[in-house]
Every structure is written in structure tokens, then in C-alpha cells.
Write a protein that holds these residues in place. Structure first.
Motif, PDB file in Angstrom:
ATOM      1  N   PRO A 155       0.780  -1.238   0.000  1.00 36.06           N
ATOM      2  CA  PRO A 155       0.000   0.000   0.000  1.00 36.06           C
ATOM      3  C   PRO A 155       0.808   1.284   0.000  1.00 36.06           C
ATOM      4  O   PRO A 155       0.327   2.321  -0.478  1.00 36.06           O
ATOM      5  N   THR A 168     -14.345  -1.916  -3.522  1.00 36.40           N
ATOM      6  CA  THR A 168     -14.536  -0.471  -3.481  1.00 36.40           C
ATOM      7  C   THR A 168     -13.218   0.295  -3.390  1.00 36.40           C
ATOM      8  O   THR A 168     -13.178   1.491  -3.654  1.00 36.40           O
ATOM      9  N   ASN A 169     -12.130  -0.398  -3.007  1.00 30.51           N
ATOM     10  CA  ASN A 169     -10.837   0.284  -2.881  1.00 30.51           C
ATOM     11  C   ASN A 169      -9.947   0.076  -4.099  1.00 30.51           C
ATOM     12  O   ASN A 169      -8.717   0.105  -4.014  1.00 30.51           O
ATOM     13  N   ASN A 170     -10.573  -0.141  -5.257  1.00 31.53           N
ATOM     14  CA  ASN A 170      -9.858  -0.162  -6.537  1.00 31.53           C
ATOM     15  C   ASN A 170      -8.967  -1.387  -6.727  1.00 31.53           C
ATOM     16  O   ASN A 170      -7.921  -1.310  -7.385  1.00 31.53           O
ATOM     17  N   HIS A 194      -6.709  -4.932   2.210  1.00 32.71           N
ATOM     18  CA  HIS A 194      -7.373  -3.973   3.083  1.00 32.71           C
ATOM     19  C   HIS A 194      -6.695  -2.605   3.120  1.00 32.71           C
ATOM     20  O   HIS A 194      -7.305  -1.625   3.559  1.00 32.71           O
ATOM     21  N   TYR A 214      -4.789  -1.073   0.358  1.00 33.00           N
ATOM     22  CA  TYR A 214      -4.590  -0.324  -0.883  1.00 33.00           C
ATOM     23  C   TYR A 214      -5.699   0.702  -1.069  1.00 33.00           C
ATOM     24  O   TYR A 214      -6.885   0.411  -0.869  1.00 33.00           O
ATOM     25  N   ASN A 215      -5.315   1.921  -1.462  1.00 37.42           N
ATOM     26  CA  ASN A 215      -6.307   2.950  -1.774  1.00 37.42           C
ATOM     27  C   ASN A 215      -5.808   3.849  -2.899  1.00 37.42           C
ATOM     28  O   ASN A 215      -6.116   5.042  -2.933  1.00 37.42           O
TER      29      ASN A 215
END
Length: 232
Positions: free
Chosen positions: A151, A200-202, A172, A174-175
Motif C-alpha cells: 500500500p 470499493t478500494n480499486n 485492506h 490499498y487505496n
């Protein structure tokens, strides 16, 4: 190229793989095929899959290395690495190359009776091919990797081992703005069933657990259309 087609975690399932390519109407002159690794182990025909993906790479496909290829390479170095490989389905790979693997259930006994492994000419050639595979592929719009990305670490500075093996920290944590398409973790870990998982977090998981009673998935980009082949 009109579209990208992404497939991961074939695990020796040559017939499902060939059927999936037919389902997608794959045309190497028109499509960019991207394979995310785990061609070997557990399934019935790892050697045939390696031969197939070598031919596809010669036609322009992009191939990445998975953690099972990593284990396969290291299994020839010492007994503990061989044991790790056998614990994860390496016996099926050796059998597909014509090795006689003892039918014993005790893992230590199996390792003792198999080590050291000798490389046949064909296996040595395939291991050299595997050794040269990349660990990630990046375009302007997507990142493709087997396990995932760290991340907070730039992908070009990340330990290749992590790119093949990472799980929860990536899932959990990565954004990033760029979607990451990955395999490695069967998608039934994220939602009901083995279909492609769009988080939802790509992050986009495509490992359909085809050797666990699931399916082999293909993701078409940029449309995000999905294809799958299940057990015959």
C-alpha cells in the motif's frame, strides 16, 4: 489493441484454459492477453500449461510470475523448499513432466525419497523461461500483478517476493487511484462465489479457484466484461 484479456491461476488446468480462450474469442492480432501467474501445481497438466503460455508469449502475450512458479524454482535448492513446494501441490507438476513421485502420505518421507531433484532437459528449459518472467505490468490505467502491491511502497521499489505473496495488507490497505488487477487469493474469500471481485478500494480479484471446485475467470478491459469456465 482493441481490448485486454486478463487470466490468472490456471494451475495446470489446460483444458479449462483453452476453453476460456475460445470463450473470449481471443485473437493475438487484436487482443492483449495478460496472464498473472500460477500456471503450475495442483491441477493435472502443468507442463502442458507452461508449453501453452510459452507459445502465447511468443505471439505477444504478457506473462507474470506467480508464487507457485517461485516455489517451483526454489524447490531444487534444498529440502525445506522442496517440502514447501510439495505442501502446495508440486507433486502434480513433477508428475506432468514424467517424474515418478512416490505415493506416500508422509511429507517428510516424500521429500527424503525425492531429493535431490534432477532436471530433465525440458524441465530445465521451462525453469529458465519461468526465471525470466516479470513480476508486474503497468499501463496508464491499470496495474497487473499476481499477489498484490504494498500500500505505501512504489511498485518499482517493492521486493518481487512481496508482489507474488502479499495478501491481507494489500486487500485492506490499498487505496491508490489506479486499479490493481490480481490473482493469488480465490475470490470466494471476498464475496459469495468465485466470480471476478470488484472491490470499493480499486482492487479487482480474478482468481476463480479453478482447482478448488470454482472456475477459471477472464476479465476483459476496459469494458470489465467477465468470462468463466467451470468444471466439465
Amino acid at each position: 489493441m482493441k481490448r485486454m484479456l486478463v487470466i490468472s491461476d490456471i494451475h495446470g488446468e489446460i483444458y479449462k484454459f483453452e476453453r476460456l480462450l475460445e470463450e473470449t474469442s481471443y485473437d493475438p492480432a487484436q487482443d492483449q492477453l495478460i496472464l498473472l501467474g500460477d500456471y503450475v501445481d495442483r491441477g493435472p497438466s502443468p507442463k502442458a500449461v507452461i508449453e501453452k503460455v510459452m507459445a502465447l508469449k511468443a505471439q505477444g502475450a504478457i506473462l507474470l510470475k506467480g508464487n507457485h512458479e517461485d516455489m517451483m524454482e526454489k524447490a531444487f535448492q534444498d529440502k525445506q523448499r522442496l517440502k514447501h513446494w510439495f505442501r502446495n501441490g508440486g507433486q502434480e507438476t513433477l508428475k506432468s513432466y514424467g517424474y515418478e513421485v512416490p505415493e506416500v502420505h508422509d511429507l517428510d518421507q516424500l521429500v527424503a525419497s525425492s531429493y535431490p531433484l534432477k532436471k530433465t532437459e525440458t524441465l530445465a528449459k521451462h525453469l529458465e523461461f519461468i526465471h525470466q518472467l516479470d513480476h508486474y505490468y503497468e499501463t496508464e490505467d491499470f496495474i497487473f500483478v499476481h499477489g498484490g502491491v504494498h500500500p505505501t511502497t512504489p511498485i518499482n521499489e517493492t521486493d518481487p517476493y512481496l508482489l507474488m505473496w502479499i495478501r491481507d495488507e494489500f486487500h485492506h490497505g490499498y487505496n491508490g487511484e489506479k486499479p490493481v488487477v490480481f490473482g493469488h487469493t480465490p475470490t470466494d474469500h471476498f464475496h459469495d462465489g468465485f466470480g471476478v471481485f470488484f472491490a470499493t478500494n480499486n482492487i479487482i480479484g480474478i482468481d476463480g479457484g479453478c482447482v478448488y471446485g470454482g472456475q477459471l475467470n477472464a476479465l476483459e478491459l476496459p469494458s470489465k466484461k467477465t468470462y468463466s469456465v467451470k468444471d466439465i
